[in-house]
Structures are given as structure tokens and as C-alpha cells.
Write a protein that holds these residues in place. Structure first.
Motif, PDB file in Angstrom:
ATOM      1  N   GLY A 307     -55.712 110.482  -2.539  1.00  0.00           N
ATOM      2  CA  GLY A 307     -56.623 109.345  -2.600  1.00  0.00           C
ATOM      3  C   GLY A 307     -55.894 108.026  -2.704  1.00  0.00           C
ATOM      4  N   ALA A 308     -56.261 107.216  -3.704  1.00  0.00           N
ATOM      5  CA  ALA A 308     -55.683 105.876  -3.872  1.00  0.00           C
ATOM      6  C   ALA A 308     -54.207 105.934  -4.253  1.00  0.00           C
ATOM      7  CB  ALA A 308     -56.462 105.095  -4.934  1.00  0.00           C
ATOM      8  N   HIS A 309     -53.721 107.114  -4.685  1.00  0.00           N
ATOM      9  CA  HIS A 309     -52.313 107.232  -5.087  1.00  0.00           C
ATOM     10  C   HIS A 309     -51.398 107.588  -3.920  1.00  0.00           C
ATOM     11  CE1 HIS A 309     -53.623 107.012  -9.242  1.00  0.00           C
ATOM     12  NE2 HIS A 309     -54.487 107.994  -9.032  1.00  0.00           N
ATOM     13  N   ALA A 310     -51.948 107.786  -2.724  1.00  0.00           N
ATOM     14  CA  ALA A 310     -51.147 108.242  -1.587  1.00  0.00           C
ATOM     15  C   ALA A 310     -50.012 107.282  -1.262  1.00  0.00           C
ATOM     16  CB  ALA A 310     -52.045 108.443  -0.360  1.00  0.00           C
ATOM     17  N   GLU A 311     -50.290 105.995  -1.268  1.00  0.00           N
ATOM     18  CA  GLU A 311     -49.261 105.021  -0.907  1.00  0.00           C
ATOM     19  C   GLU A 311     -48.125 105.036  -1.919  1.00  0.00           C
ATOM     20  OE1 GLU A 311     -48.721 100.215  -0.039  1.00  0.00           O
ATOM     21  OE2 GLU A 311     -50.708 101.069  -0.385  1.00  0.00           O
ATOM     22  N   ALA A 312     -48.453 105.086  -3.217  1.00  0.00           N
ATOM     23  CA  ALA A 312     -47.415 105.090  -4.251  1.00  0.00           C
ATOM     24  C   ALA A 312     -46.568 106.353  -4.172  1.00  0.00           C
ATOM     25  CB  ALA A 312     -48.060 104.974  -5.629  1.00  0.00           C
ATOM     26  N   VAL A 313     -47.214 107.489  -3.931  1.00  0.00           N
ATOM     27  CA  VAL A 313     -46.476 108.752  -3.819  1.00  0.00           C
ATOM     28  C   VAL A 313     -45.554 108.722  -2.602  1.00  0.00           C
ATOM     29  CG1 VAL A 313     -46.721 111.212  -3.333  1.00  0.00           C
ATOM     30  CG2 VAL A 313     -48.167 110.137  -5.065  1.00  0.00           C
ATOM     31  N   ARG A 325     -31.464 111.036  -2.884  1.00  0.00           N
ATOM     32  CA  ARG A 325     -32.114 111.836  -3.936  1.00  0.00           C
ATOM     33  C   ARG A 325     -31.658 111.421  -5.334  1.00  0.00           C
ATOM     34  NH1 ARG A 325     -30.757 115.894  -0.061  1.00  0.00           N
ATOM     35  NH2 ARG A 325     -32.577 116.748   1.042  1.00  0.00           N
ATOM     36  N   ASP A 326     -31.300 110.162  -5.487  1.00  0.00           N
ATOM     37  CA  ASP A 326     -30.911 109.626  -6.788  1.00  0.00           C
ATOM     38  C   ASP A 326     -32.147 108.999  -7.432  1.00  0.00           C
ATOM     39  OD1 ASP A 326     -29.984 107.940  -8.910  1.00  0.00           O
ATOM     40  OD2 ASP A 326     -27.978 108.022  -8.041  1.00  0.00           O
ATOM     41  N   VAL A 327     -32.673 109.652  -8.466  1.00  0.00           N
ATOM     42  CA  VAL A 327     -33.916 109.201  -9.090  1.00  0.00           C
ATOM     43  C   VAL A 327     -33.773 107.803  -9.683  1.00  0.00           C
ATOM     44  CG1 VAL A 327     -35.545 109.651 -10.968  1.00  0.00           C
ATOM     45  CG2 VAL A 327     -34.725 111.542  -9.568  1.00  0.00           C
ATOM     46  N   SER A 328     -32.646 107.536 -10.292  1.00  0.00           N
ATOM     47  CA  SER A 328     -32.452 106.230 -10.938  1.00  0.00           C
ATOM     48  C   SER A 328     -32.430 105.096  -9.924  1.00  0.00           C
ATOM     49  CB  SER A 328     -31.146 106.240 -11.750  1.00  0.00           C
ATOM     50  OG  SER A 328     -31.203 107.210 -12.777  1.00  0.00           O
ATOM     51  N   VAL A 329     -31.734 105.314  -8.820  1.00  0.00           N
ATOM     52  CA  VAL A 329     -31.667 104.282  -7.773  1.00  0.00           C
ATOM     53  C   VAL A 329     -33.051 104.046  -7.173  1.00  0.00           C
ATOM     54  CG1 VAL A 329     -30.715 103.692  -5.518  1.00  0.00           C
ATOM     55  CG2 VAL A 329     -29.254 104.751  -7.256  1.00  0.00           C
ATOM     56  N   ALA A 330     -33.778 105.141  -6.910  1.00  0.00           N
ATOM     57  CA  ALA A 330     -35.122 105.012  -6.347  1.00  0.00           C
ATOM     58  C   ALA A 330     -36.052 104.295  -7.313  1.00  0.00           C
ATOM     59  CB  ALA A 330     -35.679 106.392  -6.000  1.00  0.00           C
ATOM     60  N   ALA A 331     -35.950 104.613  -8.596  1.00  0.00           N
ATOM     61  CA  ALA A 331     -36.794 103.976  -9.601  1.00  0.00           C
ATOM     62  C   ALA A 331     -36.514 102.482  -9.684  1.00  0.00           C
ATOM     63  CB  ALA A 331     -36.574 104.636 -10.957  1.00  0.00           C
ATOM     64  N   GLU A 332     -35.236 102.115  -9.620  1.00  0.00           N
ATOM     65  CA  GLU A 332     -34.874 100.696  -9.650  1.00  0.00           C
ATOM     66  C   GLU A 332     -35.405  99.973  -8.421  1.00  0.00           C
ATOM     67  OE1 GLU A 332     -30.820  97.922  -9.965  1.00  0.00           O
ATOM     68  OE2 GLU A 332     -30.712 100.112 -10.132  1.00  0.00           O
ATOM     69  N   LEU A 334     -38.087 100.710  -6.808  1.00  0.00           N
ATOM     70  CA  LEU A 334     -39.544 100.617  -6.875  1.00  0.00           C
ATOM     71  C   LEU A 334     -40.040  99.926  -8.145  1.00  0.00           C
ATOM     72  CD1 LEU A 334     -40.417 104.239  -5.682  1.00  0.00           C
ATOM     73  CD2 LEU A 334     -40.570 102.137  -4.334  1.00  0.00           C
ATOM     74  N   PHE A 335     -39.114  99.586  -9.060  1.00  0.00           N
ATOM     75  CA  PHE A 335     -39.482  98.956 -10.336  1.00  0.00           C
ATOM     76  C   PHE A 335     -40.396  99.858 -11.166  1.00  0.00           C
ATOM     77  CE2 PHE A 335     -38.811  95.533  -7.225  1.00  0.00           C
ATOM     78  CZ  PHE A 335     -37.749  94.869  -7.824  1.00  0.00           C
ATOM     79  N   VAL A 336     -40.045 101.146 -11.232  1.00  0.00           N
ATOM     80  CA  VAL A 336     -40.800 102.095 -12.038  1.00  0.00           C
ATOM     81  C   VAL A 336     -39.807 102.921 -12.862  1.00  0.00           C
ATOM     82  CG1 VAL A 336     -42.694 102.262 -10.375  1.00  0.00           C
ATOM     83  CG2 VAL A 336     -40.783 103.875 -10.228  1.00  0.00           C
ATOM     84  N   HIS A 337     -40.342 103.734 -13.767  1.00  0.00           N
ATOM     85  CA  HIS A 337     -39.493 104.599 -14.588  1.00  0.00           C
ATOM     86  C   HIS A 337     -39.026 105.790 -13.744  1.00  0.00           C
ATOM     87  CE1 HIS A 337     -38.313 107.342 -17.844  1.00  0.00           C
ATOM     88  NE2 HIS A 337     -38.196 106.254 -18.596  1.00  0.00           N
ATOM     89  N   PRO A 338     -37.811 106.293 -13.975  1.00  0.00           N
ATOM     90  CA  PRO A 338     -37.326 107.462 -13.219  1.00  0.00           C
ATOM     91  C   PRO A 338     -38.264 108.654 -13.292  1.00  0.00           C
ATOM     92  CG  PRO A 338     -35.500 106.430 -14.372  1.00  0.00           C
ATOM     93  CD  PRO A 338     -36.732 105.711 -14.822  1.00  0.00           C
ATOM     94  N   ASN A 339     -38.895 108.865 -14.455  1.00  0.00           N
ATOM     95  CA  ASN A 339     -39.828 109.987 -14.557  1.00  0.00           C
ATOM     96  C   ASN A 339     -41.017 109.833 -13.617  1.00  0.00           C
ATOM     97  OD1 ASN A 339     -38.353 111.419 -16.415  1.00  0.00           O
ATOM     98  ND2 ASN A 339     -39.407 110.565 -18.191  1.00  0.00           N
ATOM     99  N   THR A 340     -41.395 108.590 -13.342  1.00  0.00           N
ATOM    100  CA  THR A 340     -42.492 108.343 -12.403  1.00  0.00           C
ATOM    101  C   THR A 340     -42.115 108.813 -11.011  1.00  0.00           C
ATOM    102  OG1 THR A 340     -43.223 106.411 -13.682  1.00  0.00           O
ATOM    103  CG2 THR A 340     -43.988 106.559 -11.400  1.00  0.00           C
ATOM    104  N   VAL A 341     -40.873 108.552 -10.617  1.00  0.00           N
ATOM    105  CA  VAL A 341     -40.397 109.012  -9.311  1.00  0.00           C
ATOM    106  C   VAL A 341     -40.395 110.537  -9.273  1.00  0.00           C
ATOM    107  CG1 VAL A 341     -38.445 109.061  -7.713  1.00  0.00           C
ATOM    108  CG2 VAL A 341     -38.997 106.958  -8.944  1.00  0.00           C
ATOM    109  N   ARG A 342     -39.873 111.168 -10.333  1.00  0.00           N
ATOM    110  CA  ARG A 342     -39.839 112.640 -10.375  1.00  0.00           C
ATOM    111  C   ARG A 342     -41.249 113.223 -10.244  1.00  0.00           C
ATOM    112  NH1 ARG A 342     -36.230 111.479 -14.690  1.00  0.00           N
ATOM    113  NH2 ARG A 342     -34.057 112.012 -14.183  1.00  0.00           N
ATOM    114  N   ASN A 343     -42.179 112.673 -10.994  1.00  0.00           N
ATOM    115  CA  ASN A 343     -43.551 113.194 -10.983  1.00  0.00           C
ATOM    116  C   ASN A 343     -44.198 113.042  -9.607  1.00  0.00           C
ATOM    117  OD1 ASN A 343     -43.360 113.868 -13.682  1.00  0.00           O
ATOM    118  ND2 ASN A 343     -44.250 111.937 -14.393  1.00  0.00           N
ATOM    119  N   ARG A 344     -43.933 111.914  -8.956  1.00  0.00           N
ATOM    120  CA  ARG A 344     -44.550 111.680  -7.650  1.00  0.00           C
ATOM    121  C   ARG A 344     -43.936 112.585  -6.583  1.00  0.00           C
ATOM    122  NH1 ARG A 344     -45.043 105.002  -8.034  1.00  0.00           N
ATOM    123  NH2 ARG A 344     -46.806 105.033  -9.506  1.00  0.00           N
ATOM    124  N   VAL A 345     -42.650 112.813  -6.656  1.00  0.00           N
ATOM    125  CA  VAL A 345     -42.011 113.736  -5.710  1.00  0.00           C
ATOM    126  C   VAL A 345     -42.564 115.148  -5.902  1.00  0.00           C
ATOM    127  CG1 VAL A 345     -39.834 114.837  -5.057  1.00  0.00           C
ATOM    128  CG2 VAL A 345     -39.901 112.374  -5.467  1.00  0.00           C
TER     129      VAL A 345
END
Length: 381
Positions: A307-313, A325-332, A334-345
Motif C-alpha cells: 500500500g502506502a509503504h511501497a515507495e519507502a520499501v 548491502r551495507d545497512v549503515s550506508v543505506a540508512a545514512e 535514506l536518513f533512517v535508522h539501520p533497523n528500518t532498512v533491515r525491516n523493509r528489506v
């Protein structure tokens, strides 16, 4: 009376199809991904002209007539506009064909489920084809008239067009332009608003450069050096796609490869001159609109579930893959927490069944997320 009622039903069906909310965005996306020369135009430009043509065709079908002079005047304006923008007539007709195919495909499916007789659908298509033939004829005439006036006095552009035609004409054009083909020729394409890049390229010599089909196109006897990717005051220029070397008669194909390199470079945020061989996979992905459509259709339920989360995911998965596949680099990024990236993946993998940790799964995941994000951009415009 029954036949008249059937025709009214057919007209109502066409109006419903044309009025569907997702039709125009879908058509515009298909045109931009399939007809590369048109992809450089603003989405609003393509959508506006497509909407006007659809409305005119629907009115003509309802009245069982050909195009009016008012409609043909609009077509003339469209042909002249595209010529001034440097879009070749073949690309204009190709864009119209893509739109027609999408619309009639929907109409055919809707007719079957609405009980419209096949003969009535055939009659409507024949009437539309007659209308479209008159429109194409006026479009071609107007485009040629405007294009002839635009090319007058522009020797480099005329020679470049001949060079890209291929065959013996290309060989003669290369000789006329002073481009010895012994070691092969290179083609570079870039957006026309980067004056620093254009001036740097002209200093490479011998070179033939002109603005063609909404792009800056250059032909070189050697690959442009690193300095072509640098601004006079420092820093990189915008992206430019490069392909070659090739013989003059092959430059039409090579120009398309250079354009693929430019599109791939833009999609990944690269700058400077990018050879198509360095982005071969990305270029291949960008050229397969048919496979992109299949991929997105296959995973439409997953996107609906998000749904509305498709773009963020999609953005998280893409950033994660592009960051090695570096969670920290991706989080930086996107300006989000690394755990957010892990959860969305993890959410993406669970819903699509694609394993982005697998080499082939990673490519499918990146491709799918890129398509989702591109579709969202088109709808927002």
C-alpha cells in the motif's frame, strides 16, 4: 435498432476505458520506456497531447466520422512542436502506436466481459483506423515542413543525421565531416543543457557535435578523455553516455547504445562520461520494457499489500543493494535508522518471495524496486 444499441454500447465502453484513472499514466509510462527519443520530453507534455488525441478519437467514434479541421489543426501543431523539439517523425508515430495498442487491448478485454459483439468491436477499430490514418498523414506533413525549416543552414546537424542513417550514406557523411574511420568512431549523448560539457567536448577534436532529438550528440575519432567530464572550475559534469568504437555504417545502433548508457547513468546517479560497457546490465534492463511490465505484473499483489509503504520499501531495498548491502550506508543515504532498512528489506522479501541476498534475486529486486519508484514518479507528475 439492435445494431444501433450495440454501437452505443461500444461507444460507452470506449469512453469508460479512456476515462479509467490509471490509463493515461500507464500509457505515458509505456511511451517513455519504449520510445527513447520521446523519453526526454516532460511527462506533462506527453500526457497533455495524449489526452487531447484520446478525447478527439473518442468524439470521432461516437459520431462515426473522420477528423474535423479543428482536430487536424491540433495535429499540425503537435507535428510542428515535435519537429522543433528535435523528435523524429518515426518516434512520434511510434509513441502514438504504443498508446493505441494499450487502449485497444483494454477495449478488447472490456468488450469480451461486457457482451459486445466481435463485429461491433471490429467496426469501431476500422473506423478508428480511418480516423488515425488521416491524422498521421497531417502529422507527417506538418512535421516535415517544420523540420525542413529547422535544418536550413545547420550543416553539422544535417551531416550528423546522414551519419546516423547508416550504410554508404554514413561513410560519405563521415568523410565530409573529416572523421577518419580507420580506428572506429565513438558516439556520446548527453542532455543539451550542460554547456560546460559541450564546450569541453568541442575541444577534443576532430569532432562533430549537434543538438539532435532533444539531446547533445557528438561523434569522435577517439573516446573523449577524462577532462571532458570535468568543469573548468572543478567538479564533474552531468552524466553522458558513450559507446564505440564502430564503423560509420553502424553508428545508428551505437547511438542507441550510448543513449542506454546515459539512461543507466542517470538512474544510478553517476556523473561524467559513462561507457555502455560499464553499465551493461543496467542498460539491458532499461531497454526491456516488456520484461519490466511482466515483472511488475507478477508482483502486483505484493505492491498492493504494501500500500502506502511501497515507495519507502522500494527505496530501502534499492539503496541497500546499491550500497553493497551495507545497512549503515543505506540508512545514512535514506536518513533512517539501520533497523528500518533491515525491516523493509525483510518485508520486501517476505511479500515478493525474492531473495535479494542471492545474486540473481538481487538483480530482480533492484529491477522491480526501480520500476515501482519510476511508476510513482510518473503518477506524481
Amino acid at each position: 435498432m439492435a445494431r444501433q444499441d450495440s454501437w452505443h454500447g461500444m461507444v460507452d465502453l470506449i469512453e469508460r476505458v479512456v476515462g479509467e484513472d490509471d490509463l493515461l499514466p500507464s500509457v505515458v509510462t509505456g511511451v517513455r520506456s519504449t520510445v527513447r527519443e520521446v523519453a526526454v520530453l516532460p511527462t506533462a507534455d506527453i500526457a497533455g497531447h495524449t489526452r487531447a488525441l484520446l478525447a478527439a478519437a473518442t468524439r470521432a467514434l461516437a459520431a462515426r466520422r473522420g477528423p474535423t479541421e479543428a482536430e487536424l489543426s491540433f495535429v499540425e501543431e503537435l507535428g510542428s512542436t515535435r519537429a522543433r523539439q528535435g523528435v523524429p517523425i518515426e518516434a512520434v508515430l511510434g509513441a502514438i502506436h504504443v498508446a493505441e495498442r494499450a487502449i485497444w487491448s483494454r477495449a478488447r478485454d472490456a468488450a469480451a466481459s461486457s457482451g459486445i459483439e466481435a463485429q461491433v468491436l471490429l467496426d469501431a477499430r476500422e473506423l478508428y483506423d480511418d480516423w488515425a490514418q488521416a491524422v498521421r498523414s497531417r502529422l507527417i506533413t506538418a512535421h516535415r515542413a517544420a523540420d525542413t525549416g529547422r535544418q536550413t543552414g545547420d550543416r553539422d546537424l544535417v551531416v550528423l543525421r546522414r551519419l546516423l542513417e547508416g550504410g554508404s550514406a554514413a561513410t560519405l557523411a563521415a568523410a565530409e565531416a573529416g572523421l577518419p574511420a580507420g580506428g572506429g568512431l565513438w558516439i556520446l549523448v548527453a542532455r543539451p543543457d550542460d554547456s560546460a560539457l559541450e564546450q569541453s567536448l568541442r575541444d577534443q577534436g576532430p569532432v562533430l557535435i549537434a543538438h539532435l532529438d532533444g539531446l547533445l550528440v557528438g561523434v569522435f575519432t577517439r573516446a573523449p578523455g577524462v577532462r571532458a567530464a570535468r568543469r573548468p572550475g572543478g567538479g564533474s559534469t552531468g552524466p553522458a553516455g558513450l559507446a564505440g568504437p564502430a564503423e560509420p555504417e553502424e553508428l545508428g545502433t551505437v547511438r542507441r547504445l550510448a543513449l542506454s548508457a546515459l539512461t543507466a547513468a542517470e538512474s544510478t546517479g553517476r556523473t561524467g562520461v559513462v561507457h555502455v560497457a560499464d553499465v551493461a546490465v543496467l542498460a539491458a534492463v532499461a531497454d526491456r520494457a516488456d520484461l519490466t511490465a511482466m515483472l511488475t505484473d507478477r508482483h502486483r499483489p505484493a505492491r498492493t499489500e504494501l500500500g502506502a509503504h511501497a515507495e519507502a520499501v522500494a527505496a530501502a531495498v534499492r539503496a541497500w543493494l546499491e550500497s553493497g548491502r551495507d545497512v549503515s550506508v543505506a540508512a545514512e543515504r535514506l536518513f533512517v535508522h539501520p533497523n528500518t532498512v533491515r525491516n523493509r528489506v525483510q518485508r520486501f522479501a517476505a511479500l515478493t518471495g525474492i531473495d535479494p541476498a542471492d545474486p540473481f534475486g538481487a538483480m530482480n529486486a533492484w529491477w522491480l524496486c526501480r520500476a515501482w519508484l519510476a511508476s510513482d514518479d510518473d503518477q506524481q507528475r
